[in-house]
Motif scaffolding. Structure first.
Motif, PDB file in Angstrom:
ATOM      1  N   GLY A  15       0.885  -1.229  -0.005  1.00 34.26           N
ATOM      2  CA  GLY A  15      -0.098   0.040  -0.079  1.00 34.26           C
ATOM      3  C   GLY A  15       0.749   1.320  -0.180  1.00 34.26           C
ATOM      4  N   ALA A  16       2.166   1.210   0.128  1.00 39.46           N
ATOM      5  CA  ALA A  16       2.797   2.444   0.370  1.00 39.46           C
ATOM      6  C   ALA A  16       3.036   3.058  -1.044  1.00 39.46           C
ATOM      7  N   ALA A  17       2.783   2.297  -2.112  1.00 40.35           N
ATOM      8  CA  ALA A  17       2.856   2.944  -3.386  1.00 40.35           C
ATOM      9  C   ALA A  17       1.424   3.793  -3.743  1.00 40.35           C
ATOM     10  N   ASP A  18       0.574   3.588  -3.061  1.00 40.41           N
ATOM     11  CA  ASP A  18      -0.810   4.011  -3.194  1.00 40.41           C
ATOM     12  C   ASP A  18      -0.760   5.556  -2.689  1.00 40.41           C
ATOM     13  N   LYS A  19      -0.099   6.343  -3.673  1.00 41.45           N
ATOM     14  CA  LYS A  19      -0.161   7.760  -3.330  1.00 41.45           C
ATOM     15  C   LYS A  19      -1.344   8.573  -3.055  1.00 41.45           C
ATOM     16  N   ASN A  20      -2.267   8.443  -3.824  1.00 42.84           N
ATOM     17  CA  ASN A  20      -3.491   9.232  -4.017  1.00 42.84           C
ATOM     18  C   ASN A  20      -4.731   8.530  -2.896  1.00 42.84           C
ATOM     19  N   SER A  21      -4.218   7.278  -2.264  1.00 47.27           N
ATOM     20  CA  SER A  21      -5.116   6.551  -1.336  1.00 47.27           C
ATOM     21  C   SER A  21      -6.561   6.317  -2.067  1.00 47.27           C
ATOM     22  N   ILE A  39      -3.484   0.648  -7.314  1.00 45.73           N
ATOM     23  CA  ILE A  39      -1.893   0.990  -7.717  1.00 45.73           C
ATOM     24  C   ILE A  39      -1.871   0.597  -9.125  1.00 45.73           C
ATOM     25  N   THR A  40      -1.132   1.560  -9.855  1.00 44.74           N
ATOM     26  CA  THR A  40      -1.068   1.500 -11.032  1.00 44.74           C
ATOM     27  C   THR A  40       0.519   1.199 -11.425  1.00 44.74           C
ATOM     28  N   ILE A  41       0.869   0.833 -12.639  1.00 45.23           N
ATOM     29  CA  ILE A  41       2.346   0.670 -12.640  1.00 45.23           C
ATOM     30  C   ILE A  41       3.199   2.005 -12.637  1.00 45.23           C
ATOM     31  N   ASP A  42       2.511   3.002 -12.968  1.00 44.37           N
ATOM     32  CA  ASP A  42       3.253   4.309 -12.580  1.00 44.37           C
ATOM     33  C   ASP A  42       3.287   4.498 -11.298  1.00 44.37           C
ATOM     34  N   GLU A  43       2.221   4.187 -10.513  1.00 45.35           N
ATOM     35  CA  GLU A  43       2.742   4.419  -8.764  1.00 45.35           C
ATOM     36  C   GLU A  43       3.716   3.535  -8.205  1.00 45.35           C
ATOM     37  N   LEU A  44       3.703   2.314  -8.506  1.00 41.89           N
ATOM     38  CA  LEU A  44       4.479   1.197  -8.129  1.00 41.89           C
ATOM     39  C   LEU A  44       6.045   1.797  -8.455  1.00 41.89           C
ATOM     40  N   GLY A  45       6.013   1.964  -9.907  1.00 40.22           N
ATOM     41  CA  GLY A  45       7.510   2.263 -10.532  1.00 40.22           C
ATOM     42  C   GLY A  45       8.089   3.269  -9.818  1.00 40.22           C
TER      43      GLY A  45
END
Length: 494
Positions: free
Chosen positions: A446-452, A456-462
């Protein structure tokens, strides 16, 4: 307030589940005996069943080790030495603890009884946390399973309490009594005055450093307890099962060539990744090709050879219906002459990598021939010929490896690698994972989910992986490490 309490409650439940799961295996008296053979001994089968029953009655989720061993046997893995088979066994379920037991059946003129000793280990480090011994009440009975249940029921509570307490963190010298420490048994069985004097049916011996009270002291060495990483627990769980999805997970740690350093956390990387693939992505365990310390023959059998892609993965895939996930943690190496990257199987001589390695280009060529629905490739390896454990190839300079294949740029493809080809893929020693793998899993938590928004998208995770891996590589090792990530930036992956 209610919105806050629900996530906290779910977090508590996940932590409780991790703590309340257990696996029981027989302890080998002779290390040269194969672990699989121990499961075929009649009395050990009885004891295993009885101990599992007691754990279930105590509220634990029991992972049946016997069923896993039977699968290993069918897969031909029982020929492996115990020091390799045992980690594969206990890492199947991402447990916090596992229990080994020794059992002895005795006969006296007062009846028969069972002597049982149990040992609880921390799963991630194989560190002994607590041990306890117990004997059942002597009686004339043929029900050996009942006697094992009686013995383990008496010691289970104190044993697990001390296991959860663990060992003290500081690595210091402390004192312990020269005689065993005994804790009172709270079972309901009554002592019998006519029992044999050689039998102690109601005594639980729990060996832990917290119970030291005697003035009769000896010195013992207490080692620091190594805790599991935060990504090894609280694994996000999906309710959706992806029935047709296929995964290949490989962790190469132990290399047969003495000049090749081990990849310290490759097995841990692979074992925890498998848990995420099942729990977070919803893959069925039967659709996961999982192997530790893969040889060149294993790579060929799974992915096929150059010019023939029809290996095990090809045959597992349901055309245009299967999502495919491939994960590798281990060494990579370059062929300096061709500037081509190779996976390093555990039976490889890196100086002859073009002959006994497995080419990255061959992997992508063969994947291109597979009629997958989508594909994700995650590689915690570098191809510079160097690693945190040392150099694979001596006296060479890094090469810039280029691979052209439409799998790398396809609309339904995601490719993530730990570093640029000339860089070193770092380890995160504190977390017991590869640096890239740790932040990949942390992002999925969940740390990559910046917009909460719960997605989680590839862009967010990447972006999350790149930002944290680059920073920590500089901070920990004073070097650059830039993960390489390709795929549709807006595509949702979780």
């Amino acid at each position: 307030m209610k919105k806050l309490l629900l996530p906290l409650f779910l977090l508590f439940c996940l932590q409780s589940f991790a703590q309340q799961s257990i696996m029981v295996i027989p302890k080998l008296e002779n290390r040269r005996v194969n672990l699989c053979n121990a499961y075929e001994e009649y009395y050990k089968k009885i004891a295993l069943k009885a101990i599992n029953q007691v754990y279930e009655e105590q509220g634990y989720t029991v992972i049946d080790s016997y069923e896993i061993i039977k699968k290993f046997s069918k897969q031909g893995r029982c020929y492996s030495k115990t020091d390799k088979l045992k980690p594969s066994l206990v890492n199947q379920a991402g447990l916090r603890y596992f229990t080994e037991f020794e059992v002895e059946f005795n006969d006296t003129d007062k009846g028969s009884y069972v002597s049982l000793t149990a040992y609880v280990y921390q799963n991630s480090t194989f560190r002994l946390l607590a041990s306890a011994s117990q004997t059942s009440t002597p009686e004339f009975t043929a029900d050996k399973e009942k006697q094992v249940r009686e013995a383990f029921s008496a010691l289970c509570g104190p044993l697990m309490i001390n296991a959860k307490n663990g060992l003290p963190k500081p690595k210091t010298k402390k004192t312990a009594p020269s005689k065993p420490v005994y804790a009172s048994n709270k079972s309901t069985y009554n002592n019998s005055s006519n029992q044999s004097s050689t039998v102690k049916p109601k005594t639980v011996k729990v060996e832990t450093v917290q119970e030291i009270k005697s003035d009769d002291k000896i010195e013992v060495e207490i080692e620091e307890t190594i805790l599991a990483s935060d990504v090894d627990i609280n694994i996000p769980t999906t309710r959706k099962i992806n029935n047709d999805a296929i995964a290949v997970i490989i962790g190469n740690k132990n290399y047969r060539n003495s000049d090749v350093p081990e990849v310290s956390y490759a097995h841990n990387d692979a074992a925890i990744m498998k848990q995420y693939i099942m729990k977070t992505y919803g893959y069925r365990e039967g659709n996961i090709i999982y192997i530790e310390d893969a040889t060149q023959a294993d790579f060929n059998a799974i992915f096929g050879i150059k010019g023939n892609p029809k290996g095990k993965l090809y045959n597992y895939v349901k055309p245009n219906a299967s999502d495919v996930f491939i994960y590798y943690s281990g060494h990579g190496a370059p062929n300096v002459e061709s500037q081509e990257g190779y996976f390093v199987p555990v039976d490889t001589d890196p100086s002859l990598i073009q002959f006994n390695g497995y080419a990255v280009s061959t992997l992508y060529e063969n994947l291109e021939a597979i009629p997958f629905k989508s594909i994700t490739v995650v590689m915690d390896a570098c191809f510079s010929g160097s690693s945190d454990g040392g150099m694979l190839l001596k006296s060479i300079s890094p090469v810039f490896i280029k691979t052209k294949n439409k799998v790398l740029t396809g609309d339904n493809s995601v490719i993530m690698t730990a570093s640029a080809s000339e860089q070193v893929a770092s380890w995160y020693n504190e977390k017991k994972h590869g640096l890239f793998t740790y932040f990949y899993l942390k992002g999925l938590q969940g740390a990559a989910d910046k917009n909460s928004n719960g997605q989680i998208t590839i862009d967010e995770l990447g972006n999350y992986i790149k930002e944290n891996v680059q920073y920590m590589a500089r901070r920990l090792n004073n070097r650059e490490q830039t993960p390489q990530i390709t795929g549709q930036s807006g595509k949702r992956i979780k």
